[in-house]
Design a protein around this motif. Sequence first.
Motif, PDB file in Angstrom:
ATOM      1  N   GLU A 108       0.940  -1.420  -0.077  1.00  0.00           N
ATOM      2  CA  GLU A 108      -0.015  -0.286   0.379  1.00  0.00           C
ATOM      3  C   GLU A 108       0.394   1.208  -0.361  1.00  0.00           C
ATOM      4  OE1 GLU A 108      -3.092   0.292   2.978  1.00  0.00           O
ATOM      5  OE2 GLU A 108      -3.572  -2.068   2.290  1.00  0.00           O
ATOM      6  N   LEU A 109       1.892   1.207  -0.651  1.00  0.00           N
ATOM      7  CA  LEU A 109       2.449   2.738  -0.769  1.00  0.00           C
ATOM      8  C   LEU A 109       2.093   3.550  -2.262  1.00  0.00           C
ATOM      9  CD1 LEU A 109       5.883   1.429  -2.721  1.00  0.00           C
ATOM     10  CD2 LEU A 109       5.659   2.016  -0.253  1.00  0.00           C
ATOM     11  N   GLU A 110       2.363   5.138  -1.770  1.00  0.00           N
ATOM     12  CA  GLU A 110       1.333   6.513  -2.314  1.00  0.00           C
ATOM     13  C   GLU A 110       1.720   6.261  -3.558  1.00  0.00           C
ATOM     14  OE1 GLU A 110      -0.848   7.925  -1.183  1.00  0.00           O
ATOM     15  OE2 GLU A 110      -0.890   7.343   0.953  1.00  0.00           O
ATOM     16  N   GLU A 111       0.968   6.268  -4.224  1.00  0.00           N
ATOM     17  CA  GLU A 111       0.918   5.764  -6.024  1.00  0.00           C
ATOM     18  C   GLU A 111       0.993   8.071  -6.362  1.00  0.00           C
ATOM     19  OE1 GLU A 111       1.672   3.586  -7.905  1.00  0.00           O
ATOM     20  OE2 GLU A 111       1.488   2.414  -5.918  1.00  0.00           O
ATOM     21  N   LEU A 147      -2.325  -4.185  11.148  1.00  0.00           N
ATOM     22  CA  LEU A 147      -1.155  -3.781  10.964  1.00  0.00           C
ATOM     23  C   LEU A 147      -1.011  -2.812   9.861  1.00  0.00           C
ATOM     24  CD1 LEU A 147       1.293  -4.373  12.388  1.00  0.00           C
ATOM     25  CD2 LEU A 147       2.570  -6.078  10.531  1.00  0.00           C
ATOM     26  N   LEU A 148      -1.377  -2.631   8.443  1.00  0.00           N
ATOM     27  CA  LEU A 148      -1.472  -1.576   7.997  1.00  0.00           C
ATOM     28  C   LEU A 148      -2.082   0.124   8.392  1.00  0.00           C
ATOM     29  CD1 LEU A 148      -1.740  -3.498   4.340  1.00  0.00           C
ATOM     30  CD2 LEU A 148       1.100  -2.283   5.255  1.00  0.00           C
ATOM     31  N   ALA A 149      -3.161  -0.556   8.901  1.00  0.00           N
ATOM     32  CA  ALA A 149      -3.682   0.107   9.871  1.00  0.00           C
ATOM     33  C   ALA A 149      -2.975   1.026  10.553  1.00  0.00           C
ATOM     34  CB  ALA A 149      -4.722  -0.183  10.386  1.00  0.00           C
ATOM     35  N   LEU A 150      -1.971   0.674  11.846  1.00  0.00           N
ATOM     36  CA  LEU A 150      -1.578   0.575  12.967  1.00  0.00           C
ATOM     37  C   LEU A 150      -0.250   1.326  11.894  1.00  0.00           C
ATOM     38  CD1 LEU A 150      -1.696  -1.282  15.511  1.00  0.00           C
ATOM     39  CD2 LEU A 150      -2.129   0.675  15.582  1.00  0.00           C
ATOM     40  N   SER A 151       0.122   1.542  10.774  1.00  0.00           N
ATOM     41  CA  SER A 151       1.761   1.614  10.396  1.00  0.00           C
ATOM     42  C   SER A 151       0.732   2.347   8.889  1.00  0.00           C
ATOM     43  CB  SER A 151       2.160   0.855   9.179  1.00  0.00           C
ATOM     44  OG  SER A 151       2.238   0.159   9.659  1.00  0.00           O
ATOM     45  N   GLY A 152      -0.487   3.253   8.909  1.00  0.00           N
ATOM     46  CA  GLY A 152      -0.801   4.039   8.129  1.00  0.00           C
ATOM     47  C   GLY A 152      -0.514   6.219   8.374  1.00  0.00           C
ATOM     48  N   GLU A 153      -0.884   6.931   7.342  1.00  0.00           N
ATOM     49  CA  GLU A 153      -0.454   8.193   7.826  1.00  0.00           C
ATOM     50  C   GLU A 153      -0.799   8.517   9.041  1.00  0.00           C
ATOM     51  OE1 GLU A 153      -1.285  12.296   5.463  1.00  0.00           O
ATOM     52  OE2 GLU A 153      -0.641  10.415   3.941  1.00  0.00           O
ATOM     53  N   GLY A 154      -0.712  10.022   9.576  1.00  0.00           N
ATOM     54  CA  GLY A 154      -0.579  10.176  11.636  1.00  0.00           C
ATOM     55  C   GLY A 154      -0.800   9.084  12.335  1.00  0.00           C
TER      56      GLY A 154
END
Length: 178
Positions: A108-111, A147-154
């Motif tokens: 899920e990288l920023e595009e 895990l990805l949600a805990l790594s997200g922006e903010g």
Amino acid sequence: MAYFAAVLARTEDGWDVSETELDDVETLADLTELARDSTQDDDSVLIFIEQEDAWFAIVRVDGEEDPRIFVSDGAAAARSSYGSVLTDELVDQAGESEFGDLDHLVVELEEDEEAQEQDEDARSGVPVGPLGDAHLLTEFGLAAEELLALSGEGAVPGDALEEIAEALGCGEVLGAVR
């Protein structure tokens, strides 16, 4: 830069947690050895690393298997000595056929190409955002999406590790060494 590192060894009785120093860690092999030395059996061992609320990483070692790695922000981690040990390994693995290509490892990288062009780390080959195996805690009850949600922006890396520890059932013992 200040960092926090803890070794979490899963045993029959639950999780044993101890704070650790990474001063002698120069390679992923050193980190893997540190994990394996913390358990008598082939139990699962996790190493939590967090650096100044900039990024966190989880390394999972199961017996003699290759370690599995997740980094909350590859580019931020690549700027630190301990994080670069992990990101370098993930980027190196991406070129090896047994691990697939970098698209498989990068989650899920920023595009936004303009942001990536401006980001020096993106040009150096280390992606901005989560990197590695987001499924490494699924067996313990923490889904990759969580895990990805805990790594997200903010997200705040120190808070994320506390939430992860709570989900694994070792929040209190991790809090005691933190």
